[in-house]
Design a protein around this motif. Structure first.
Motif, mmCIF file in Angstrom:
data_model
loop_
_atom_site.group_PDB
_atom_site.id
_atom_site.type_symbol
_atom_site.label_atom_id
_atom_site.label_comp_id
_atom_site.label_asym_id
_atom_site.label_seq_id
_atom_site.Cartn_x
_atom_site.Cartn_y
_atom_site.Cartn_z
ATOM 1 N N UNK A 209 0.867 -1.169 0.000
ATOM 2 C CA UNK A 209 0.000 0.000 0.000
ATOM 3 C C UNK A 209 0.907 1.223 0.000
ATOM 4 N N UNK A 210 0.998 1.927 -1.113
ATOM 5 C CA UNK A 210 1.966 3.020 -1.221
ATOM 6 C C UNK A 210 1.603 4.225 -0.356
ATOM 7 N N UNK A 211 0.411 4.217 0.248
ATOM 8 C CA UNK A 211 0.041 5.287 1.173
ATOM 9 C C UNK A 211 0.517 5.007 2.596
ATOM 10 N N UNK A 212 1.120 3.847 2.815
ATOM 11 C CA UNK A 212 1.635 3.486 4.138
ATOM 12 C C UNK A 212 3.160 3.611 4.123
ATOM 13 N N UNK A 213 3.715 4.654 4.731
ATOM 14 C CA UNK A 213 5.162 4.879 4.656
ATOM 15 C C UNK A 213 5.981 3.769 5.308
ATOM 16 N N UNK A 214 5.406 3.092 6.319
ATOM 17 C CA UNK A 214 6.144 2.003 6.962
ATOM 18 C C UNK A 214 6.291 0.836 5.992
ATOM 19 N N UNK A 215 5.215 0.502 5.276
ATOM 20 C CA UNK A 215 5.295 -0.558 4.279
ATOM 21 C C UNK A 215 6.311 -0.210 3.197
ATOM 22 N N UNK A 216 6.208 0.994 2.710
ATOM 23 C CA UNK A 216 7.105 1.424 1.626
ATOM 24 C C UNK A 216 8.563 1.327 2.053
ATOM 25 N N UNK A 217 8.867 1.778 3.267
ATOM 26 C CA UNK A 217 10.247 1.773 3.756
ATOM 27 C C UNK A 217 10.733 0.355 4.051
ATOM 28 N N UNK A 218 9.914 -0.415 4.758
ATOM 29 C CA UNK A 218 10.330 -1.753 5.192
ATOM 30 C C UNK A 218 10.461 -2.738 4.036
ATOM 31 N N UNK A 219 9.692 -2.532 2.965
ATOM 32 C CA UNK A 219 9.681 -3.506 1.867
ATOM 33 C C UNK A 219 10.384 -2.998 0.611
ATOM 34 N N UNK A 220 11.176 -1.931 0.747
ATOM 35 C CA UNK A 220 11.741 -1.281 -0.435
ATOM 36 C C UNK A 220 12.703 -2.158 -1.227
ATOM 37 N N UNK A 221 13.296 -3.165 -0.601
ATOM 38 C CA UNK A 221 14.254 -4.012 -1.307
ATOM 39 C C UNK A 221 13.620 -5.281 -1.872
ATOM 40 N N UNK A 222 12.314 -5.440 -1.654
ATOM 41 C CA UNK A 222 11.630 -6.658 -2.094
ATOM 42 C C UNK A 222 10.913 -6.415 -3.415
#
Length: 419
Positions: A209-222
């Motif tokens: 969910x690109x509106x969730x900054x935690x998801x974006x940051x934590x999963x950026x290498x996947x």
């Protein structure tokens, strides 16, 4: 008995059971233990009820050749599930998060089942026993699996991932759930992100969910598939969520704008697996929540929003905010204690008390030991029975009523005397 030998027996019928009250013919009964029961004592009964075999871990209960002795029944169940998962060779979606896991899982399942033969976690069977049972409910006809993974402490998601080995993953959100076990919000983020760690290490795919900054940051290498805001757009909640998917309106049966993200996830995952736009729309519009999860119940005199399956500070907040936006002549809120909040229990219950009061609902009631010690001028009830006695003498009529609390509060009992 080793796992491979046990699997040869299991794949004759692809059935396992752990409760003799719901035993099926030709199943393998796993004699699990609990705090107040020993499944080994039911092994012979399971065979009499139709099980082909029973698996025990206490030698005195191996009384015939169809009772199989292992070192540890639970461990054998988990190893069998992982062995089976490797034989299935199908895509499996692993799902976790603080709020909305089960609703999102159900939405994903109704969407994907439009094209595939799917198996998804039943109800809330998402722990170290439920995940193996979900995997073992899949058979050679299964084309796609959806496995919900719950956790209340560190390393639990990591362990469940080693059993189900997901090819795809999605974390609904990171909220104030199970704070006691995780040790705070940062612990929640770390614990839930164990799914990301598995996906990265095994070169798998994550939905973001690109509106969730935690998801974006934590999963950026996947390797990731993101929600596309140009394809899925929020329209309104009145009281159900309405949205647009590729300029086609979809009217859901889910209340609360927080459910927009859950629907968007199901749409995104369905599109990734090439479910048609028409089928996705039909699936979303046909889904009706059950099991005390944001159910709308119309009685003779009242409209009830029953959300009594689970509660934590995050889900309480969004439920109250959503209820405030709903148009109704009279609004009543009944809130029950939030469990597993740990050392933050007092301030979190106080914060929810103040938030609920700030909305100026027509009536607001708090029930439970934790809410009972919060400072408020609204009615407080230390026990459910006190609330029930009060409402029997002061019946609620002609209201819209939000009922929300943790599962242990069992606030759905209120329905028995709200007409």
């Amino acid at each position: 008995m080793n796992t491979a030998a046990l699997y040869n027996l299991y794949n004759q019928h692809y059935l396992v059971d752990t409760d003799t009250r719901t035993i099926r013919k030709n199943t393998i009964f796993f004699a699990l233990k609990g705090d107040n029961f020993n499944g080994n004592t039911f092994a012979e009964q399971a065979l009499k009820l139709g099980a082909s075999y029973a698996v025990v871990d206490e030698k005195e209960f191996k009384t015939n050749d169809r009772i199989l002795l292992v070192a540890d029944v639970l461990e054998s169940l988990q190893k069998l599930a992982n062995f089976h998962r490797k034989q299935l060779n199908i895509p499996i979606i692993g799902l976790t998060g603080s709020n909305g896991k089960t609703t999102t899982k159900e939405l994903i399942n109704v969407v994907l089942s439009k094209k595939y033969t799917t198996v998804a976690t039943k109800g809330n069977l998402n722990n170290h026993i439920g995940v193996p049972l979900t995997l073992l409910s899949m058979n050679p006809k299964t084309e796609l699996g959806i496995v919900e993974m719950g956790a209340n402490h560190q390393k639990e998601i990591e362990f469940l991932c080693t059993i189900c080995e997901p090819d795809f993953g999605y974390i609904t959100n990171f909220g104030k759930a199970h704070l006691e076990g995780f040790g705070g919000v940062e612990g929640v983020i770390k614990g839930k992100s164990e799914l990301y760690t598995f996906l990265l290490a095994n070169h798998k795919t994550v939905f973001i969910n690109i509106d969730d900054p935690i998801q974006v940051e934590r999963a950026k290498e996947i390797n990731s598939v993101c929600f596309n805001p140009n394809d899925v757009q929020f329209i309104e909640v009145n009281p159900f969520v309405k949205l647009s998917y590729k300029n086609e309106s979809i009217q859901s049966n889910l209340i609360g704008n927080y459910n927009f993200t859950n629907i968007a996830a199901a749409i995104t995952i369905g599109a990734h697996f090439k479910v048609s736009e028409t089928a996705i729309k039909q699936a979303i519009e046909s889904y009706v929540p059950t099991n005390n999860r944001s159910q709308i119940i119309k009685t003779l005199h009242n409209t009830i929003i029953l959300d009594a399956y689970n509660a934590n500070p995050s889900s309480m907040k969004v439920a109250l905010e959503n209820f405030d936006t709903i148009k109704a002549a009279s609004k009543v809120v009944i809130l029950g204690d939030m469990f597993e909040v740990g050392k933050e229990s007092a301030p979190e219950h106080q914060a929810i008390t103040e938030l609920a009061t700030s909305f100026n609902f027509d009536q607001t009631y708090f029930v439970g030991e934790n809410f009972n010690i919060a400072k408020t001028d609204k009615p407080q009830f230390k026990t459910y029975q006190e609330l029930e006695d009060f409402l029997k003498k002061n019946p609620l009529k002609n209201h819209s009523i939000l009922i929300k609390g943790s599962r242990g509060m069992r606030l759905e009992r209120i329905l028995e005397f709200i007409s």
